[in-house]
Design a protein around this motif. Structure first.
Motif, short mmCIF file in Angstrom:
data_model
loop_
_atom_site.label_atom_id
_atom_site.label_comp_id
_atom_site.label_asym_id
_atom_site.label_seq_id
_atom_site.Cartn_x
_atom_site.Cartn_y
_atom_site.Cartn_z
N ILE A 82 0.82 -1.21 0.00
CA ILE A 82 0.00 0.00 0.00
C ILE A 82 0.85 1.26 0.00
O ILE A 82 0.52 2.26 -0.63
CB ILE A 82 -0.94 0.02 1.22
N LEU A 83 1.98 1.24 0.68
CA LEU A 83 2.81 2.42 0.85
C LEU A 83 3.27 3.02 -0.47
O LEU A 83 3.38 2.33 -1.49
CB LEU A 83 4.05 2.07 1.68
N LEU A 84 3.55 4.31 -0.44
CA LEU A 84 4.14 4.98 -1.60
C LEU A 84 5.55 4.45 -1.82
O LEU A 84 6.25 4.10 -0.86
CB LEU A 84 4.17 6.48 -1.38
N PRO A 85 6.01 4.40 -3.07
CA PRO A 85 7.33 3.82 -3.36
C PRO A 85 8.46 4.48 -2.58
O PRO A 85 9.40 3.79 -2.14
CB PRO A 85 7.48 4.05 -4.86
N GLU A 86 8.40 5.80 -2.38
CA GLU A 86 9.50 6.47 -1.68
C GLU A 86 9.56 6.11 -0.19
O GLU A 86 10.54 6.43 0.49
CB GLU A 86 9.38 8.00 -1.82
N HIS A 87 8.53 5.44 0.30
CA HIS A 87 8.52 5.02 1.71
C HIS A 87 8.55 3.49 1.85
O HIS A 87 8.15 2.95 2.88
CB HIS A 87 7.29 5.60 2.42
N GLY A 88 9.01 2.84 0.80
CA GLY A 88 9.16 1.39 0.87
C GLY A 88 8.07 0.60 0.18
O GLY A 88 8.11 -0.64 0.19
N GLY A 89 7.09 1.28 -0.39
CA GLY A 89 6.04 0.57 -1.12
C GLY A 89 6.58 -0.10 -2.36
O GLY A 89 7.52 0.39 -2.98
N SER A 90 6.00 -1.22 -2.71
CA SER A 90 6.48 -1.95 -3.88
C SER A 90 5.32 -2.65 -4.57
O SER A 90 4.28 -2.90 -3.95
CB SER A 90 7.54 -2.98 -3.48
N PRO A 91 5.47 -2.97 -5.84
CA PRO A 91 4.40 -3.68 -6.55
C PRO A 91 4.08 -5.00 -5.88
O PRO A 91 4.95 -5.65 -5.28
CB PRO A 91 4.99 -3.89 -7.95
N PHE A 92 2.82 -5.41 -5.99
CA PHE A 92 2.36 -6.66 -5.39
C PHE A 92 1.43 -7.34 -6.37
O PHE A 92 0.48 -6.74 -6.86
CB PHE A 92 1.65 -6.38 -4.06
N LYS A 93 1.72 -8.59 -6.68
CA LYS A 93 0.93 -9.36 -7.63
C LYS A 93 0.75 -8.60 -8.94
O LYS A 93 -0.37 -8.48 -9.47
CB LYS A 93 -0.42 -9.75 -7.02
N SER A 94 1.85 -8.04 -9.43
CA SER A 94 1.94 -7.34 -10.72
C SER A 94 1.24 -5.99 -10.73
O SER A 94 1.11 -5.38 -11.78
CB SER A 94 1.39 -8.21 -11.86
N GLU A 95 0.80 -5.49 -9.57
CA GLU A 95 0.12 -4.20 -9.52
C GLU A 95 0.96 -3.18 -8.77
O GLU A 95 1.66 -3.52 -7.82
CB GLU A 95 -1.24 -4.35 -8.82
N PRO A 96 0.89 -1.89 -9.17
CA PRO A 96 1.62 -0.85 -8.43
C PRO A 96 1.10 -0.73 -7.01
O PRO A 96 0.06 -1.28 -6.67
CB PRO A 96 1.31 0.43 -9.24
N SER A 97 1.83 0.02 -6.18
CA SER A 97 1.39 0.21 -4.81
C SER A 97 0.00 0.82 -4.80
O SER A 97 -0.36 1.61 -5.67
CB SER A 97 2.37 1.11 -4.05
N GLN A 98 -0.80 0.43 -3.82
CA GLN A 98 -2.19 0.88 -3.78
C GLN A 98 -2.30 2.39 -3.56
O GLN A 98 -3.22 3.03 -4.08
CB GLN A 98 -2.95 0.12 -2.69
N ALA A 99 -1.36 2.98 -2.81
CA ALA A 99 -1.39 4.44 -2.64
C ALA A 99 -1.14 5.14 -3.97
O ALA A 99 -1.76 6.16 -4.27
CB ALA A 99 -0.34 4.86 -1.61
N GLN A 100 -0.24 4.59 -4.78
CA GLN A 100 -0.02 5.13 -6.13
C GLN A 100 -1.29 5.05 -6.96
O GLN A 100 -1.68 6.01 -7.64
CB GLN A 100 1.08 4.32 -6.82
N GLN A 101 -1.92 3.88 -6.93
CA GLN A 101 -3.15 3.70 -7.70
C GLN A 101 -4.23 4.66 -7.22
O GLN A 101 -4.98 5.23 -8.03
CB GLN A 101 -3.64 2.26 -7.55
N LEU A 102 -4.31 4.84 -5.91
CA LEU A 102 -5.30 5.74 -5.35
C LEU A 102 -5.10 7.16 -5.85
O LEU A 102 -6.07 7.82 -6.29
CB LEU A 102 -5.20 5.71 -3.82
N GLN A 103 -3.89 7.66 -5.77
CA GLN A 103 -3.60 9.02 -6.20
C GLN A 103 -4.01 9.24 -7.65
O GLN A 103 -4.66 10.25 -7.99
CB GLN A 103 -2.12 9.31 -6.03
#
Length: 395
Positions: free
Chosen positions: A131-152
Motif C-alpha cells: 500500500i505504501l508509496l514507493p518512496e517510503h518502501g512501497g512496492s508492486p504486489f501481484k503485478s500491480e503498483p502500490s495501492q497508494a499510487q493507484q489511489l492518487q
C-alpha cells in the motif's frame, strides 16, 4: 524518526492544498464550468488493503460438504444452467493474479447514493508494503503498483466521500498463526494447543503492526493530498477484523475430533479457539484502534461483527439437499479448505458473500453517521443487512 516525517509531510500537504485553493480563485469561466461539473459528480468511495476488504471468499454463500448443484447452491461461480464453474463471475479479472476482488466486496455491498462510484484497490495477501508509496518502501504486489499510487492516480479530479483501509493482519502474520494452530490439531501424535506458544509471539509483533498501520494511513493521506484532496475533505476510516471462529464453548462439533476438519472445516483445539476469539482478535482490534487515533482516522471495530455466524458456530448450519444457504442460518465465513477440493486455500477463514454484505452494511451505517469511532454488531437470527453500530468502547 517516521513520526516527524509524517508530520512534515502533512504540513506540506496542507500548504499544497492552500496554494491550489488560491490558484483556483482565478479560474476562467470555462474552468468554473468544469469545476461545477466535477462538483456535480457523485463522490467516490474507495477501499484499500488486504483480503478482508478485497472480497476474498466472496464466491461462497455459506458452506456445504455436498458437491451437488454447485455445493448445494453455495458456489456463486457455478452456473446451474450449464453446469460449469467460472471464478471470474465473482472475482472478474482479479482472479487471474490472486487479488480476488469480489463483486460483493465491502465497498460494493455498502449502501450508497445512486450513482456513487465505488473503487476496490485492495488485494488478497497484501501487507502494508503493498500500500505504501514507493518512496517510503512501497512496492508492486501481484503485478500491480502500490495501492497508494493507484489511489492518487484514480481519484485525481474526482470528488471522494471516503477511503476505507484494512491493513495489519498480514504484517502480524495472522495466517501463519492460524496455520500453526491447525497443524498442531492435525498431528496424529503429540498434538497440543498452539496458544501457549503463539500468544507471546503475537504480543511481541503488535507494536510493529501498529507502526505499519500508522505509516499506511500517512501515505494514504499523502496520496490523497497529491490528488487534490486535503485531509478533512473526505472520510478516512481504518477498520479491524471480524473473528472468523467462535470460542471453544460454541463449537457445534463437541470433542476435539477430526470431524472438526472433515465436516466443519474448523480444525482447532478448544483452547486455541477461545484464545483466538477472546484475546487475539480483540488485541488486534485494540491495536488498530490506537493506530487510527494516532493518525486522525475514524475507527470501525468489526471484531464482533460475526458473533454467532462464525465457522462451526452452534447457531449456524451447513447448506445441503434439505437446507438452502441463507444469511439467517449459514456461516458468514469460509471454512478451512486445502484447495484440493472446492475452492482455493486462500479463501479459508475469510468473510464469504454473507459476511461481505454484512461488512458493507457496517460501512454504510458508518458513512451515514457523523465521523467517529464505532463498533458494528449483527442482530442474532437476522441476515447480514441487520447490522447495528455501537460506541467503539462498548463491551
Amino acid at each position: 524518526m517516521r513520526t516527524s516525517r509524517v508530520r512534515g509531510r502533512r504540513r506540506v500537504a496542507v500548504a499544497t492544498a492552500a496554494v491550489a485553493a488560491l490558484c483556483g480563485a482565478g479560474l476562467t469561466q470555462g474552468g468554473a464550468v468544469q469545476a461545477q461539473s466535477k462538483a456535480a459528480e457523485a463522490p467516490w468511495v474507495v477501499s484499500l488493503g488486504d483480503s478482508f476488504i478485497s472480497g476474498e471468499a466472496g464466491r461462497w454463500s455459506g458452506n456445504s460438504n455436498d458437491s451437488a448443484g454447485g455445493y448445494s447452491g453455495t458456489d456463486r461461480a457455478y452456473d446451474p444452467a450449464t453446469g460449469t464453474t467460472d471464478e471470474h463471475r465473482v472475482y472478474s479479472a482479479s482472479y487471474d493474479n490472486g487479488c480476488n476482488r469480489s463483486d460483493s466486496a465491502e465497498v460494493h455491498s455498502a449502501p450508497a447514493p445512486a450513482g456513487a462510484h465505488r473503487l476496490n484497490l485492495a488485494c488478497s495477501g497484501a501487507t502494508s508494503t503493498a500500500i505504501l508509496l514507493p518512496e517510503h518502501g512501497g512496492s508492486p504486489f501481484k503485478s500491480e503498483p502500490s495501492q497508494a499510487q493507484q489511489l492518487q492516480k484514480a481519484v485525481t479530479g474526482h470528488p471522494v466521500r471516503a477511503v476505507v483501509v484494512s491493513v495489519g493482519g498480514n504484517d502480524l502474520g495472522f495466517e501463519d498463526v492460524i496455520l500453526a494452530c491447525g497443524t498442531n490439531f492435525l498431528k496424529p501424535i503429540g498434538g497440543k494447543p498452539c496458544a501457549p506458544d503463539q500468544a507471546p509471539e503475537v504480543k511481541n509483533r503488535l507494536p510493529a503492526m501498529r507502526t505499519a498501520a500508522v505509516n499506511t494511513l500517512a501515505d494514504v493521506t499523502t496520496a490523497m493530498a497529491r490528488a487534490g484532496h486535503p485531509a478533512g475533505s473526505y472520510r478516512l476510516i481504518l477498520q479491524s477484523y471480524p473473528s472468523p471462529l467462535p470460542d471453544g464453548a460454541r463449537v457445534r462439533y463437541p470433542g476435539e475430533k477430526y470431524d472438526r476438519l472433515t465436516d466443519g472445516g474448523c480444525p482447532f483445539f478448544d483452547k486455541d479457539l477461545t484464545w483466538a476469539h477472546d484475546q487475539l482478535v480483540p488485541e488486534i482490534s485494540t491495536t488498530l484502534g490506537s493506530a487510527a487515533k494516532a493518525s486522525g482516522a475514524e475507527f470501525l471495530d468489526l471484531s464482533r461483527a460475526f458473533e454467532g455466524r462464525e465457522v462451526c458456530s452452534t447457531t449456524t448450519v451447513h447448506a445441503g439437499p434439505d437446507q438452502r444457504p441463507s444469511g439467517r442460518t449459514s456461516e458468514w465465513v469460509r471454512f478451512v479448505t486445502t484447495g484440493a477440493g472446492q475452492g482455493q486455500r486462500q479463501e479459508s477463514l475469510h468473510p464469504n458473500y454473507y459476511g461481505q454484505v454484512a461488512l458493507g452494511s457496517c460501512l454504510g451505517l458508518q458513512l451515514d453517521r457523523a465521523p467517529g469511532d464505532r463498533r458494528c454488531d449483527n442482530t442474532p437470527g437476522q441476515g447480514p443487512r441487520a447490522m447495528r453500530l455501537n460506541p467503539a468502547s462498548a463491551s
